[in-house]
Design an enzyme around this catalytic site. Structure first.
Site, PDB file in Angstrom:
ATOM      1  N   PRO A   3       0.809  -1.127  -0.012  1.00  0.00           N
ATOM      2  CA  PRO A   3       0.052   0.132  -0.083  1.00  0.00           C
ATOM      3  C   PRO A   3       0.946   1.278  -0.009  1.00  0.00           C
ATOM      4  O   PRO A   3       1.964   1.270   0.510  1.00  0.00           O
ATOM      5  CB  PRO A   3      -1.012  -0.123   1.404  1.00  0.00           C
ATOM      6  CG  PRO A   3      -0.945  -1.511   1.714  1.00  0.00           C
ATOM      7  CD  PRO A   3       0.598  -2.108   0.900  1.00  0.00           C
ATOM      8  N   GLU A   4       0.354   2.339  -0.679  1.00  0.00           N
ATOM      9  CA  GLU A   4       1.148   3.526  -0.582  1.00  0.00           C
ATOM     10  C   GLU A   4       0.546   4.545   0.443  1.00  0.00           C
ATOM     11  O   GLU A   4      -0.534   4.232   0.974  1.00  0.00           O
ATOM     12  CB  GLU A   4       1.020   4.013  -1.968  1.00  0.00           C
ATOM     13  CG  GLU A   4       1.678   3.073  -3.155  1.00  0.00           C
ATOM     14  CD  GLU A   4       1.844   3.383  -4.496  1.00  0.00           C
ATOM     15  OE1 GLU A   4       1.802   4.870  -4.744  1.00  0.00           O
ATOM     16  OE2 GLU A   4       1.941   2.716  -5.471  1.00  0.00           O
ATOM     17  N   ARG A  11      11.266  -2.611 -11.470  1.00  0.00           N
ATOM     18  CA  ARG A  11       9.947  -2.221 -11.357  1.00  0.00           C
ATOM     19  C   ARG A  11       9.371  -1.471 -12.603  1.00  0.00           C
ATOM     20  O   ARG A  11      10.151  -0.688 -13.345  1.00  0.00           O
ATOM     21  CB  ARG A  11       9.405  -1.547 -10.051  1.00  0.00           C
ATOM     22  CG  ARG A  11      10.127  -2.129  -8.912  1.00  0.00           C
ATOM     23  CD  ARG A  11       9.747  -1.410  -7.673  1.00  0.00           C
ATOM     24  NE  ARG A  11       8.215  -1.380  -7.329  1.00  0.00           N
ATOM     25  CZ  ARG A  11       7.658  -1.010  -6.263  1.00  0.00           C
ATOM     26  NH1 ARG A  11       8.326  -0.330  -5.243  1.00  0.00           N
ATOM     27  NH2 ARG A  11       6.481  -0.941  -5.813  1.00  0.00           N
ATOM     28  N   LYS A  61       4.839   4.668   5.187  1.00  0.00           N
ATOM     29  CA  LYS A  61       4.244   3.539   5.075  1.00  0.00           C
ATOM     30  C   LYS A  61       4.026   2.866   6.413  1.00  0.00           C
ATOM     31  O   LYS A  61       3.444   1.832   6.299  1.00  0.00           O
ATOM     32  CB  LYS A  61       4.703   2.712   4.039  1.00  0.00           C
ATOM     33  CG  LYS A  61       4.628   3.283   2.471  1.00  0.00           C
ATOM     34  CD  LYS A  61       5.312   2.488   1.497  1.00  0.00           C
ATOM     35  CE  LYS A  61       5.303   3.273   0.225  1.00  0.00           C
ATOM     36  NZ  LYS A  61       5.866   2.412  -0.823  1.00  0.00           N
TER      37      LYS A  61
END
Length: 273
Positions: free
Chosen positions: A2-3, A262, A53
């Site tokens: 999650p960001e 990525r 985070k």
């Protein structure tokens, strides 16, 4: 993982469920935290907030619980102590008379003194949190203008929590698209105007994702696509995870590249011309 927007929304849900309600039962899975079960029972949670985070749970004493979900951690809320049906490993449970908050699968959980929070090894390395109420546009712009980062490639820099915390992979591609910048450059190669656009996009799209539950696309485009019965995946983002689809702005085919293991996504027409 999650960001920032997802972490802040989780913190909001936890605050709503736990704030100002006496804890009547507490569970820690890790032996090193067991002593705090009795110490914190009867106390209230003052607030819950995100840092990058990670999540900080502030109790009414000087005690703060630091937790970082990493890849697999997840908070779940239930009523009346009903434990969610999940195969995940329970790490923390906080119960009051109305709600129960369960933290599953997280590997990093610590108890800190309130005055030592900013000295935590993770938190002290963070750049300004893009969604923190005290973070300003000038704070974010200052990072883009800083000589400290000028030799870093933008695609790598935007994932560095020491640069701006709360940015992850989907926000990275969306920010670069919204700012209309070439994703292949180092920070020093962008003009002052482009850096200003990047700072604006960083704040605007992070706030938009937080407010909408993950949508970064423009509202007008989203509404138009909904009228055409487009799926959530089709209207959620400008470019992220939309390889070979058409750009919502110009109709050019979206492309992807892999950098640092990525993928990034971009529109060749909007960003490279």
């Amino acid at each position: 993982m999650p960001e920032g927007p997802e972490i802040w929304r989780t913190a909001d849900v936890l605050t709503e469920s736990l704030k100002n309600k006496p804890i009547n039962d507490l569970f820690f899975a890790f032996d090193k935290l067991k002593e705090y079960e009795s110490k914190l029972e009867g106390q209230k949670v003052n607030r819950v907030e995100a840092r990058g985070k990670a999540i900080l749970t502030y109790f009414e004493s000087d005690t703060v619980m630091y937790s970082h979900n990493q890849l697999y951690g997840k908070w779940m809320i239930s009523k009346n102590g009903e434990q969610p049906d999940t195969n995940r490993s329970l790490r923390v449970a906080i119960h009051n008379d109305e709600k129960s908050a369960y933290l599953y699968s997280a590997s990093e959980i610590e108890i800190l003194n309130r005055d030592k929070v900013n000295e935590h090894s993770y938190i002290q390395k963070l750049g300004p949190d893009v969604l923190h109420p005290k973070t300003t546009y000038e704070d974010i712009l200052g990072q883009f203008q800083s000589d400290k980062f000028k030799n870093r490639k933008l695609t790598t820099l935007l994932l560095d929590q020491g640069f701006v915390s709360g940015i992850g992979n989907y926000l990275r591609s969306e920010i670069m698209f919204y700012a209309k910048v070439n994703p292949r450059e180092k920070l020093r190669e962008y003009s002052n105007q482009e850096k200003e656009a990047l700072a604006e996009a960083t704040i605007k799209l992070s706030e938009r994702s937080y407010e909408t539950g993950g949508v970064t696309n423009d509202e007008k485009i989203v509404n138009a696509l909904k009228r055409e019965n487009a799926s959530y995946d089709d209207y959620r983002h400008f470019v992220y995870n939309r390889t070979d689809d058409r750009c919502h702005k110009c109709g050019t085919v979206i492309e992807e590249e892999k950098t640092g293991g990525r993928k990034i996504y971009y529109c060749p027409n909007c960003q490279l011309n």
